[in-house]
Design a protein around this motif. Structure first.
Motif, PDB file in Angstrom:
ATOM      1  N   ALA A 269     -20.983 -25.824  -8.572  1.00 35.30           N
ATOM      2  CA  ALA A 269     -21.492 -26.837  -9.502  1.00 35.30           C
ATOM      3  C   ALA A 269     -23.021 -26.830  -9.547  1.00 35.30           C
ATOM      4  CB  ALA A 269     -20.973 -28.220  -9.103  1.00 35.30           C
ATOM      5  N   ARG A 271     -24.939 -24.278  -8.994  1.00 33.99           N
ATOM      6  CA  ARG A 271     -25.360 -23.093  -9.750  1.00 33.99           C
ATOM      7  C   ARG A 271     -25.320 -23.363 -11.246  1.00 33.99           C
ATOM      8  NH1 ARG A 271     -22.284 -20.162  -5.896  1.00 33.99           N
ATOM      9  NH2 ARG A 271     -20.524 -20.056  -7.353  1.00 33.99           N
ATOM     10  N   GLU A 272     -24.278 -24.038 -11.694  1.00 34.44           N
ATOM     11  CA  GLU A 272     -24.193 -24.354 -13.117  1.00 34.44           C
ATOM     12  C   GLU A 272     -25.270 -25.347 -13.536  1.00 34.44           C
ATOM     13  OE1 GLU A 272     -22.243 -22.916 -15.315  1.00 34.44           O
ATOM     14  OE2 GLU A 272     -21.449 -21.626 -13.744  1.00 34.44           O
ATOM     15  N   LYS A 275     -28.347 -23.406 -14.205  1.00 36.98           N
ATOM     16  CA  LYS A 275     -28.308 -22.777 -15.527  1.00 36.98           C
ATOM     17  C   LYS A 275     -28.597 -23.799 -16.615  1.00 36.98           C
ATOM     18  CE  LYS A 275     -24.799 -19.335 -14.252  1.00 36.98           C
ATOM     19  NZ  LYS A 275     -23.419 -18.855 -14.538  1.00 36.98           N
ATOM     20  N   LEU A 276     -28.065 -25.009 -16.441  1.00 39.05           N
ATOM     21  CA  LEU A 276     -28.297 -26.051 -17.437  1.00 39.05           C
ATOM     22  C   LEU A 276     -29.767 -26.422 -17.522  1.00 39.05           C
ATOM     23  CD1 LEU A 276     -27.083 -28.109 -19.425  1.00 39.05           C
ATOM     24  CD2 LEU A 276     -26.761 -29.654 -17.496  1.00 39.05           C
ATOM     25  N   GLU A 285     -24.819 -23.228 -25.024  1.00 40.80           N
ATOM     26  CA  GLU A 285     -24.354 -23.069 -23.653  1.00 40.80           C
ATOM     27  C   GLU A 285     -24.522 -24.359 -22.855  1.00 40.80           C
ATOM     28  OE1 GLU A 285     -24.966 -20.027 -19.838  1.00 40.80           O
ATOM     29  OE2 GLU A 285     -26.354 -20.000 -21.528  1.00 40.80           O
ATOM     30  N   ILE A 289     -21.680 -26.088 -20.411  1.00 39.14           N
ATOM     31  CA  ILE A 289     -21.899 -26.356 -18.987  1.00 39.14           C
ATOM     32  C   ILE A 289     -21.661 -27.835 -18.691  1.00 39.14           C
ATOM     33  CG2 ILE A 289     -23.631 -26.351 -17.153  1.00 39.14           C
ATOM     34  CD1 ILE A 289     -24.872 -23.897 -18.473  1.00 39.14           C
ATOM     35  N   TRP A 292     -17.979 -28.527 -18.525  1.00 36.41           N
ATOM     36  CA  TRP A 292     -17.416 -27.977 -17.281  1.00 36.41           C
ATOM     37  C   TRP A 292     -17.770 -28.871 -16.095  1.00 36.41           C
ATOM     38  CZ3 TRP A 292     -19.218 -26.135 -12.601  1.00 36.41           C
ATOM     39  CH2 TRP A 292     -18.337 -25.384 -11.849  1.00 36.41           C
ATOM     40  N   LEU A 293     -19.020 -29.306 -16.029  1.00 37.73           N
ATOM     41  CA  LEU A 293     -19.440 -30.166 -14.921  1.00 37.73           C
ATOM     42  C   LEU A 293     -18.696 -31.499 -14.959  1.00 37.73           C
ATOM     43  CD1 LEU A 293     -23.294 -29.488 -14.936  1.00 37.73           C
ATOM     44  CD2 LEU A 293     -21.661 -28.775 -13.192  1.00 37.73           C
ATOM     45  N   ARG A 403     -13.995 -19.898 -20.374  1.00 39.66           N
ATOM     46  CA  ARG A 403     -15.034 -20.789 -20.893  1.00 39.66           C
ATOM     47  C   ARG A 403     -15.789 -20.192 -22.069  1.00 39.66           C
ATOM     48  NH1 ARG A 403     -19.116 -22.900 -16.664  1.00 39.66           N
ATOM     49  NH2 ARG A 403     -18.444 -21.199 -15.340  1.00 39.66           N
TER      50      ARG A 403
END
Length: 812
Positions: A269, A271-272, A275-276, A285, A289, A292-293, A403
């Motif tokens: 989480a 790591r995502e 990216k966000l 994207e 994200i 997904w979170l 995804r």
């Protein structure tokens, strides 16, 4: 300043505003009327073999030009794609314009004197130095533009004056600057001003390049600023300065740190989140994200419910919700007992995995499989969630979408865990035998990992891409037809068979569950409407022939609606008894028909299992009456499957081979034999109708009727052995509902009688048999048709069950 030493010339003059022509330049000039007259005059004055010569002078608005360029006309022609005319000229020498002169034609003629541009010996070295400096600057500018062909041309120029005059092609010089160069005869002076001008231009180019570089750097800077803004927003939220006064709602990093997540899930989480934070706000994207979170944060990763340790209370809950179903209830109580015992001894997990259960409840519709899931959850003290699998054909419904797809979602298993709010709920996989497959994959194959206790502790959903522990989940699957479940999937589940209810069970269920529920829906009380047990038993016997109680409940609802209507007209209490059912429900739909169907020879009563439970199957055998000997063919009708057709062939072959033993005239079997299995519109298949076909053929051949109270089931071989079949309990229940009293089953199915309810065994005379000849002897009436059984009535009275003819479907 060089002196003019050349002799004067008289030339036609061509005035142009653009371009300013310098010596050495070759340029096209669009001609108007005056310019065309000058060109024609120059061409007319030219002698043979020479090009026309004229003077090209800049057109000035405030004064008469003092200098021009003597040029030759190289070509005259039309402008491509236009209607005008143009001339291509080459500049030769600078010239001083003198007085006007006369000449032929309408052109203007002037006296011109060539300007000597040769530098003096004193200034020769200075001019060379200036030329070298100008060439260096000119080449630097051309290299910046990557004009390699022009660079080669400039490198070949050695004359300082010709080098300076190449500036006539420069786009960065104005017409006024070029006119000044035309009027400056001194080469050194021209090179000096050109050096100054080109330095100014190079400085401007460097400024423009720096601006462009700053723009590119600014675009890169936006990424840095985005990250800094995110950090600034995080700081403000920590200080309570967010938009909602409590740090905002989009701080995923803070939410993840505060959430109770497994370590690997937390790392993924974060790591995502990284990216966000690095992504552009306008990038799609970012939305993926965030979704997904949100999904990860909503899952109850470390949330579990405590199982009930009170086995007595759990059993009471199961009994209060459902009548019968002892096998399922016993299995749940056993599960609870083992869980409680392991918990007391500190053995909560098995090898790092939970001790969940995976069971499939198989049985006909209406017996309470789906509603049993909620009762199990209440008995365990767990959350309950239902997953409907009927008609699901997309594998992604189980494993989730990748995804990268638009509108991607996690699979139904992950969503069920999220809905339940705990990691150990009771998940009911409803109608697992109705799962299909097509080009989108096979959902049943995706369920292999979900329902495998050895694998589901690391179930990986495609959308989450994280290991999800399902080993502590109690999975209950429901199915009507076990044969439709893939064998690999069935092997991973514990099969619990729920057969149909007996008549006594239906009456008890109706009295304790169905009647109170329907009375409450009709707003009726016990004081207003009552239904007697005799009426309930009559409904179960003559109005419904189903293994479950759905149709029973519909009929009760219908009767109570009519009672409510009558109460609206009269307030007298109503009691619905057996004689009143015709008024409330109409005539009975089912009546005993075995005696009627078997009233003629050649008809035998078999037993079958369908997707709706056990059923009675009548098999008819007849002869066409053909007298031609040696025919002996067999005609089969009734939509029979290959296995059932083979059973008919085997039955006929057996009867022919044992005709003397069975008391059959072989000549009768030489005729064309016709075997029909009603209903003709319903497909049927399976081997368990073999003994019934033998009995029907012998009855037809001997003219002796089959006893109307007899049913039978079993696969037959060529030598008359009776082989075991399946579905004994359901077939015996169907025999009881149809009013049969004697049932023949294979000897090897005798062990299945342990699962049959005692009241069914008491109502039926179940006889296990090994030889079909014995069944025929006991099933047929004697020759005098007195109704007395010719067989030895010493069969085992402990009960018997009925065998499946395979996946036979009967019309209701």
């Amino acid at each position: 300043m060089p002196e003019n030493t050349a002799a004067p010339q008289v030339l036609p003059v061509l005035f142009v505003a653009e371009p300013i022509v310098l010596p050495g330049m070759v340029v096209p000039i669009e001609l108007d009327d005056a310019a065309q007259a000058a060109v024609q005059a120059a061409q007319s004055a030219a002698t043979d073999g020479e090009s026309g010569t004229l003077l090209i002078a800049p057109r000035l608005e405030d004064r008469y030009p003092s200098h021009g360029v003597i040029a030759t006309v190289l070509q005259v022609g039309r402008i491509p794609g236009g209607e005008g005319t143009a001339a291509v000229v080459r500049g030769q020498k600078r010239a001083h314009i003198g007085a006007g002169a006369s000449g032929p034609g309408p052109a203007l003629w002037v006296t011109v004197t060539e300007v000597d541009e040769t530098p003096s010996p004193e200034s020769g070295e200075d001019v060379k130095a200036l030329a070298a400096e100008y060439k260096k600057l000119l080449l630097a500018m051309l290299q910046r533009r990557e004009a390699w062909q022009i660079i080669d041309y400039v490198n070949r120029i050695t004359d300082p004056s010709a080098l300076a005059d190449t500036s006539g092609y420069a786009s960065y010089l104005t017409a006024e600057q070029k006119r000044r160069l035309l009027e400056t005869a001194d080469v050194g002076e021209r090179l000096r001003v050109l050096i100054a001008w080109i330095n100014e231009h190079l400085a401007e180019v460097e400024v423009n390049d720096k601006i462009a570089e700053d723009v590119r750097a600014g675009m890169d800077k936006q990424q840095k600023e985005f990250l800094l803004r995110q950090q600034l927003a995080a700081i403000r939220k920590e200080l309570g300065e967010g938009p909602d006064g409590e740090g905002g709602t989009d701080d995923y990093r803070a939410r993840i740190e505060a959430a109770d997540l497994p370590e690997k899930v937390r790392e993924a989480a974060l790591r995502e989140v990284g990216k966000l934070e690095r992504s552009n706000e306008q990038s799609p994207e970012g939305g993926w994200i965030r979704t997904w979170l949100d999904t990860v944060l909503e899952l109850p990763w470390n949330v579990t419910t405590e199982d009930s340790a009170d086995l007595k209370a759990a059993r009471e809950i199961l009994d209060a919700d459902h009548h019968g179903l002892d096998d399922v209830k016993e299995r749940i109580v056993e599960y609870l007992a083992v869980r409680a015992r392991r918990a007391r001894r500190g053995l909560a997990v098995v090898g790092g995995r939970g001790s969940g259960a995976v069971m499939v409840l198989a049985g006909p519709p209406g017996v309470g499989k789906t509603s049993l899931g909620e009762s199990v959850a209440r008995a365990l003290g767990r959350k309950f969630v239902r997953v409907a699998l009927g008609g699901v054909r997309d594998e992604a419904e189980i494993r989730g979408h990748r995804r990268t797809y638009v509108g991607a979602l996690p699979g139904r298993i992950v969503r069920a865990i999220g809905e339940a709010g705990s990691m150990n709920p009771v998940v009911l996989l409803d109608e697992i035998d109705k799962v299909g497959s097509d080009y989108r994959g096979d959902p049943a194959a995706a369920l292999l990992e979900v329902l495998d206790p050895a694998q589901n502790h690391t179930f990986r959903d495609h959308y989450l891409d994280l290991d999800l522990d399902l080993s502590d989940v109690v999975f209950l699957a429901t199915a009507n037809v076990v044969e439709n479940i893939p064998s690999a999937l069935l092997d991973r589940m514990e099969l619990v068979t729920i057969d149909g209810y007996t008549e006594d069970d239906k009456v008890a269920i109706a009295r304790d569950f169905l009647l109170p529920r329907q009375a409450e829906r009709a707003a009726l009380t016990d004081d207003e409407v009552g239904v007697t047990d005799a009426a309930l038993r009559r409904i179960a016997a003559d109005y419904t022939r189903e293994p479950g109680v759905r149709q029973f409940e519909r009929l009760l609802a219908k009767a109570l609606r009519k009672a409510a209507t009558r109460l609206a007209e009269s307030s007298e209490p109503i009691t619905i008894d057996e004689p009143d059912l015709v008024d409330y429900l109409g005539r009975p739909r089912f009546m005993p028909e075995s005696a009627e169907r078997t009233a003629v020879p050649g008809v035998a009563t078999g037993l079958a299992v369908t997707g709706l439970g056990g059923d009675v199957l009548y098999i008819e055998a007849g002869s066409t009456g053909s007298t031609s000997p040696g025919d002996g063919s067999l005609q089969l009708t009734g939509q029979l499957g290959d296995v059932m057709k083979e059973s008919a062939q085997i039955a006929l072959s057996y009867v022919r081979a044992h005709a003397e033993q069975l008391g059959v005239d072989p000549a009768v079997l030489d005729r064309k034999i016709h075997v029909h299995v009603p209903a003709g519109a319903v497909p049927k298949d399976g081997p368990s109708a073999g003994v019934t076909m033998v009995t029907a053929l012998v009855s037809m051949a001997t003219g002796r009727q089959v006893r109307s109270d007899v049913g039978m089931t079993g696969e037959v071989t060529l030598n008359g052995r009776v082989l075991p079949i399946g579905g004994v309990k359901q077939k015996l229940l169907a025999a009881q509902r149809a009013g049969l009293t004697t049932v023949f089953i294979p000897q090897r199915n005798e062990a299945d009688l342990d699962d049959v309810p005692a009241e069914v065994l008491e109502a039926l005379d179940v006889r296990p048999m090994t030889d079909v000849a014995e069944i025929v002897a006991q099933a047929l009436y004697s020759d005098d048709n007195t109704g007395h059984d010719t067989g030895d009535d010493t069969g085992d009275d402990t009960g018997d069950n009925v065998i499946d003819v395979g996946p036979v479907r009967r019309a209701s």
